[in-house]
Design an enzyme around this catalytic site. Sequence first.
Site, short mmCIF file in Angstrom:
data_model
loop_
_atom_site.label_atom_id
_atom_site.label_comp_id
_atom_site.label_asym_id
_atom_site.label_seq_id
_atom_site.Cartn_x
_atom_site.Cartn_y
_atom_site.Cartn_z
CE LYS A 274 -4.22 1.90 1.81
NZ LYS A 274 -3.85 3.23 1.30
NE ARG B 173 -11.21 7.20 -2.01
CZ ARG B 173 -10.91 6.40 -1.01
NH1 ARG B 173 -9.65 6.24 -0.64
NH2 ARG B 173 -11.85 5.74 -0.35
CD GLU C 165 -2.05 5.80 -3.43
OE1 GLU C 165 -2.02 6.36 -2.33
OE2 GLU C 165 -3.09 5.27 -3.89
NE ARG D 166 -15.20 1.89 2.46
CZ ARG D 166 -14.06 2.57 2.35
NH1 ARG D 166 -12.91 1.92 2.40
NH2 ARG D 166 -14.06 3.88 2.18
CE LYS E 66 -8.92 1.17 4.22
NZ LYS E 66 -9.13 2.59 3.83
#
Length: 303
Positions: free
Chosen positions: A28, A48, A77, A188, A194
């Site tokens: 991550k 986002r 990312e 989600r 995560k």
Amino acid sequence: MLLTAIAPMTAEAAGEPFDDEAFLFEPKWDGGRLLLHKQGERCEIYTRSGRIVTEKLPELREALADLPVRSVLLDGEGIVLRGGRPVFDDWAYRLRISQAAKIRTARQTHPVVFAAFDVLCTDRPHLEEPLTQRKARLGELLQRGGGILTPTVSVEAQGRRLYELTAAQELEGIVAKRKTSLYIPGRRSSDWIKIKHPRLIDTVILGCRSEPFELVVGLQFRTVKNKPVGRVSKGLTVEDRDRFLQAARELRVRQEGGVQWIEPRLCCRISYRDRSEMHQLEDTEFLAFLWDKQPEECVWPYT
């Protein structure tokens, strides 16, 4: 789908790493979620939340334009590396600046790279393809990404091992993704999980709430002193509450907004697993009072 703001698919949170043959595990990255759109000659970069930031990140726009495809939509990312490690404050700086001269300088001092972890569309949508198929397609697309657009590394099954490695490298954590998962924008999903590393930080106590009891904590920043950065209730015992109320009895300043504010003289150590771009700490846990620490020593670490 292309050249329109799309809410990305997001992951549920979990506390502990696990091993599972049905999952891929990725680092991550500590940066900001981006969606890169290309259609013909036009390239756009969305955050986002749907904000267009193309002009702020010209190195990504140029690398995207150079990809040998007419249409593509990438999810990943944006990160800024310092000493080989992503630094969130450096990434946040890139999004703050808007003057062309500062952006040109920042391309050299704070260069952005894009860790790509999904492809949603090329000449056709790929949302209903399984993750493993999208990953293979992503690798083929970014063979000529020039290092600026790079597929994120992933490993099969060994989530605990990757969690240990990312802790040693001081990364944010890992994300587990079910190999068969489809991509559902704005959802989600429990197919993505995560697991973040807890981070320790010493904070100054600015006040408390009573129902339920929680501490309001703050930090010292370069331009703001005693800035509130979060609340903490997890980990606090009844004994901790009583000790704090006794120590804070003579420090009360005012009651406002449901908070009993006090003079910033007391400190405590907490852990957190997440924080916002405005340095608001989330998923916090109380660890200990620091009776001998000075409030001015409770500083946000700019590293």
